[in-house]
Design a protein around this motif. Structure first.
Motif, PDB file in Angstrom:
ATOM      1  N   VAL A  31      57.525  18.087  71.650  1.00 43.54           N
ATOM      2  CA  VAL A  31      57.699  18.891  70.431  1.00 43.54           C
ATOM      3  C   VAL A  31      57.924  17.961  69.238  1.00 43.54           C
ATOM      4  CG1 VAL A  31      59.216  20.523  69.240  1.00 43.54           C
ATOM      5  CG2 VAL A  31      58.465  20.999  71.585  1.00 43.54           C
ATOM      6  N   GLY A  32      58.742  16.938  69.410  1.00 45.25           N
ATOM      7  CA  GLY A  32      58.953  15.959  68.343  1.00 45.25           C
ATOM      8  C   GLY A  32      57.661  15.262  67.941  1.00 45.25           C
ATOM      9  N   PHE A  33      56.844  14.891  68.948  1.00 48.06           N
ATOM     10  CA  PHE A  33      55.562  14.255  68.651  1.00 48.06           C
ATOM     11  C   PHE A  33      54.590  15.207  67.963  1.00 48.06           C
ATOM     12  CE2 PHE A  33      56.345  10.896  72.038  1.00 48.06           C
ATOM     13  CZ  PHE A  33      56.449   9.856  71.129  1.00 48.06           C
ATOM     14  N   VAL A  34      54.640  16.487  68.300  1.00 52.67           N
ATOM     15  CA  VAL A  34      53.800  17.464  67.596  1.00 52.67           C
ATOM     16  C   VAL A  34      54.194  17.499  66.122  1.00 52.67           C
ATOM     17  CG1 VAL A  34      53.246  19.912  67.336  1.00 52.67           C
ATOM     18  CG2 VAL A  34      53.237  18.890  69.608  1.00 52.67           C
ATOM     19  N   VAL A  35      55.492  17.587  65.856  1.00 52.83           N
ATOM     20  CA  VAL A  35      55.975  17.623  64.464  1.00 52.83           C
ATOM     21  C   VAL A  35      55.570  16.339  63.740  1.00 52.83           C
ATOM     22  CG1 VAL A  35      58.037  17.673  62.997  1.00 52.83           C
ATOM     23  CG2 VAL A  35      57.889  19.183  64.994  1.00 52.83           C
ATOM     24  N   TYR A  36      55.809  15.205  64.376  1.00 53.12           N
ATOM     25  CA  TYR A  36      55.457  13.916  63.776  1.00 53.12           C
ATOM     26  C   TYR A  36      53.962  13.838  63.492  1.00 53.12           C
ATOM     27  CZ  TYR A  36      54.469   8.916  63.502  1.00 53.12           C
ATOM     28  OH  TYR A  36      54.013   7.684  63.113  1.00 53.12           O
ATOM     29  N   SER A  37      53.141  14.177  64.483  1.00 58.20           N
ATOM     30  CA  SER A  37      51.695  14.111  64.320  1.00 58.20           C
ATOM     31  C   SER A  37      51.208  15.038  63.215  1.00 58.20           C
ATOM     32  CB  SER A  37      50.998  14.451  65.645  1.00 58.20           C
ATOM     33  OG  SER A  37      51.386  13.538  66.651  1.00 58.20           O
ATOM     34  N   TRP A  38      51.828  16.197  63.123  1.00 57.96           N
ATOM     35  CA  TRP A  38      51.479  17.155  62.062  1.00 57.96           C
ATOM     36  C   TRP A  38      51.823  16.566  60.688  1.00 57.96           C
ATOM     37  CZ3 TRP A  38      49.446  22.151  62.730  1.00 57.96           C
ATOM     38  CH2 TRP A  38      49.343  22.901  61.570  1.00 57.96           C
ATOM     39  N   LEU A  39      53.012  15.967  60.583  1.00 60.39           N
ATOM     40  CA  LEU A  39      53.450  15.399  59.305  1.00 60.39           C
ATOM     41  C   LEU A  39      52.551  14.263  58.831  1.00 60.39           C
ATOM     42  CD1 LEU A  39      57.321  15.428  59.860  1.00 60.39           C
ATOM     43  CD2 LEU A  39      56.027  16.871  58.268  1.00 60.39           C
ATOM     44  N   VAL A  40      52.034  13.466  59.764  1.00 53.68           N
ATOM     45  CA  VAL A  40      51.144  12.370  59.389  1.00 53.68           C
ATOM     46  C   VAL A  40      49.681  12.787  59.459  1.00 53.68           C
ATOM     47  CG1 VAL A  40      52.798  10.575  60.028  1.00 53.68           C
ATOM     48  CG2 VAL A  40      51.072  11.313  61.695  1.00 53.68           C
ATOM     49  N   GLU A  41      49.461  14.071  59.720  1.00 52.08           N
ATOM     50  CA  GLU A  41      48.130  14.678  59.769  1.00 52.08           C
ATOM     51  C   GLU A  41      47.205  13.993  60.774  1.00 52.08           C
ATOM     52  OE1 GLU A  41      46.744  14.842  55.716  1.00 52.08           O
ATOM     53  OE2 GLU A  41      48.169  16.440  55.231  1.00 52.08           O
ATOM     54  N   ASN A  42      47.757  13.742  61.961  1.00 48.84           N
ATOM     55  CA  ASN A  42      46.971  13.180  63.049  1.00 48.84           C
ATOM     56  C   ASN A  42      46.695  14.310  64.037  1.00 48.84           C
ATOM     57  OD1 ASN A  42      46.083  11.899  65.431  1.00 48.84           O
ATOM     58  ND2 ASN A  42      47.050   9.981  64.773  1.00 48.84           N
ATOM     59  N   TRP A  43      45.560  14.955  63.844  1.00 48.43           N
ATOM     60  CA  TRP A  43      45.256  16.185  64.585  1.00 48.43           C
ATOM     61  C   TRP A  43      44.985  15.934  66.057  1.00 48.43           C
ATOM     62  CZ3 TRP A  43      47.559  18.966  61.484  1.00 48.43           C
ATOM     63  CH2 TRP A  43      47.414  18.835  60.108  1.00 48.43           C
ATOM     64  N   VAL A  44      44.512  14.756  66.403  1.00 49.35           N
ATOM     65  CA  VAL A  44      44.313  14.425  67.823  1.00 49.35           C
ATOM     66  C   VAL A  44      45.650  14.447  68.548  1.00 49.35           C
ATOM     67  CG1 VAL A  44      43.598  12.614  69.437  1.00 49.35           C
ATOM     68  CG2 VAL A  44      42.220  13.083  67.408  1.00 49.35           C
ATOM     69  N   PHE A  45      46.649  13.848  67.955  1.00 50.05           N
ATOM     70  CA  PHE A  45      47.956  13.815  68.599  1.00 50.05           C
ATOM     71  C   PHE A  45      48.665  15.160  68.536  1.00 50.05           C
ATOM     72  CE2 PHE A  45      47.447   9.165  68.100  1.00 50.05           C
ATOM     73  CZ  PHE A  45      47.550   8.846  69.438  1.00 50.05           C
ATOM     74  N   VAL A  46      48.364  15.953  67.517  1.00 53.19           N
ATOM     75  CA  VAL A  46      48.903  17.317  67.489  1.00 53.19           C
ATOM     76  C   VAL A  46      48.388  18.067  68.709  1.00 53.19           C
ATOM     77  CG1 VAL A  46      48.853  19.535  66.304  1.00 53.19           C
ATOM     78  CG2 VAL A  46      49.232  17.452  64.979  1.00 53.19           C
ATOM     79  N   ALA A  47      47.077  18.034  68.909  1.00 57.09           N
ATOM     80  CA  ALA A  47      46.483  18.747  70.050  1.00 57.09           C
ATOM     81  C   ALA A  47      46.978  18.179  71.377  1.00 57.09           C
ATOM     82  CB  ALA A  47      44.959  18.656  69.977  1.00 57.09           C
ATOM     83  N   THR A  48      47.004  16.853  71.495  1.00 54.42           N
ATOM     84  CA  THR A  48      47.447  16.214  72.734  1.00 54.42           C
ATOM     85  C   THR A  48      48.876  16.594  73.069  1.00 54.42           C
ATOM     86  OG1 THR A  48      45.976  14.341  72.351  1.00 54.42           O
ATOM     87  CG2 THR A  48      47.816  13.983  73.868  1.00 54.42           C
ATOM     88  N   ASN A  49      49.745  16.553  72.086  1.00 56.27           N
ATOM     89  CA  ASN A  49      51.148  16.838  72.356  1.00 56.27           C
ATOM     90  C   ASN A  49      51.417  18.323  72.547  1.00 56.27           C
ATOM     91  OD1 ASN A  49      52.660  14.262  72.493  1.00 56.27           O
ATOM     92  ND2 ASN A  49      51.530  13.940  70.609  1.00 56.27           N
ATOM     93  N   LEU A  50      50.597  19.178  71.960  1.00 60.11           N
ATOM     94  CA  LEU A  50      50.711  20.603  72.283  1.00 60.11           C
ATOM     95  C   LEU A  50      50.370  20.830  73.755  1.00 60.11           C
ATOM     96  CD1 LEU A  50      49.224  22.323  69.123  1.00 60.11           C
ATOM     97  CD2 LEU A  50      51.582  22.489  69.962  1.00 60.11           C
ATOM     98  N   LEU A  51      49.382  20.099  74.259  1.00 62.67           N
ATOM     99  CA  LEU A  51      49.051  20.174  75.679  1.00 62.67           C
ATOM    100  C   LEU A  51      50.189  19.631  76.538  1.00 62.67           C
ATOM    101  CD1 LEU A  51      45.304  19.110  75.566  1.00 62.67           C
ATOM    102  CD2 LEU A  51      46.221  21.398  76.039  1.00 62.67           C
ATOM    103  N   MET A  52      50.866  18.589  76.054  1.00 65.36           N
ATOM    104  CA  MET A  52      52.013  18.040  76.792  1.00 65.36           C
ATOM    105  C   MET A  52      53.169  19.039  76.825  1.00 65.36           C
ATOM    106  SD  MET A  52      51.126  15.218  78.085  1.00 65.36           S
ATOM    107  CE  MET A  52      52.715  14.565  78.580  1.00 65.36           C
ATOM    108  N   VAL A  53      53.342  19.814  75.751  1.00 60.72           N
ATOM    109  CA  VAL A  53      54.354  20.878  75.746  1.00 60.72           C
ATOM    110  C   VAL A  53      54.014  21.898  76.822  1.00 60.72           C
ATOM    111  CG1 VAL A  53      55.266  22.832  74.426  1.00 60.72           C
ATOM    112  CG2 VAL A  53      55.051  20.597  73.327  1.00 60.72           C
ATOM    113  N   ALA A  54      52.744  22.307  76.857  1.00 64.48           N
ATOM    114  CA  ALA A  54      52.312  23.274  77.879  1.00 64.48           C
ATOM    115  C   ALA A  54      52.505  22.707  79.279  1.00 64.48           C
ATOM    116  CB  ALA A  54      50.851  23.650  77.657  1.00 64.48           C
ATOM    117  N   ASN A  55      52.221  21.432  79.451  1.00 59.77           N
ATOM    118  CA  ASN A  55      52.402  20.762  80.737  1.00 59.77           C
ATOM    119  C   ASN A  55      53.871  20.758  81.158  1.00 59.77           C
ATOM    120  OD1 ASN A  55      51.599  19.080  82.991  1.00 59.77           O
ATOM    121  ND2 ASN A  55      52.466  17.368  81.864  1.00 59.77           N
ATOM    122  N   ALA A  56      54.752  20.448  80.236  1.00 59.88           N
ATOM    123  CA  ALA A  56      56.189  20.430  80.545  1.00 59.88           C
ATOM    124  C   ALA A  56      56.684  21.825  80.924  1.00 59.88           C
ATOM    125  CB  ALA A  56      56.986  19.899  79.354  1.00 59.88           C
TER     126      ALA A  56
END
Length: 89
Positions: free
Chosen positions: A46-71
């Motif tokens: 969740v922290g990485f999603v927020v961070y990735s969103w703030l720096v506008e890195n959409w690849v990491f937003v998507a990747t970390n949303l998948l990691m949230v679902a995985n967890a």
């Protein structure tokens, strides 16, 4: 501020996975996976999603949303398995 969120999230993830790996190594099995693995993974992701969103890195937003679902999926699976195990005589 954005960079601090990324480093804190990275620290949580590394610490959580490291603790789980140590536990598995010491017990020589993957049985009894700690729920803290999923709690830490969820918090870090969740922290990485927020961070990735703030720096506008959409690849990491998507990747970390998948990691949230995985967890979440992992936590549910462990919960169901432990519940089933507790119900058996």
């Amino acid at each position: 501020m954005e960079e601090a969120i990324g480093w804190i999230s990275s620290f949580i993830l590394v610490l959580t996975v490291g603790k789980q790996v140590h536990k598995q190594w010491k017990s020589q099995t993957s049985e009894g996976v700690s729920r803290w693995l999923f709690i830490g993974q969820l918090a870090a992701s969740v922290g990485f999603v927020v961070y990735s969103w703030l720096v506008e890195n959409w690849v990491f937003v998507a990747t970390n949303l998948l990691m949230v679902a995985n967890a979440l999926a992992g936590a549910v699976i462990v919960y169901i398995q432990r519940r089933r195990g507790a119900q058996q005589p």
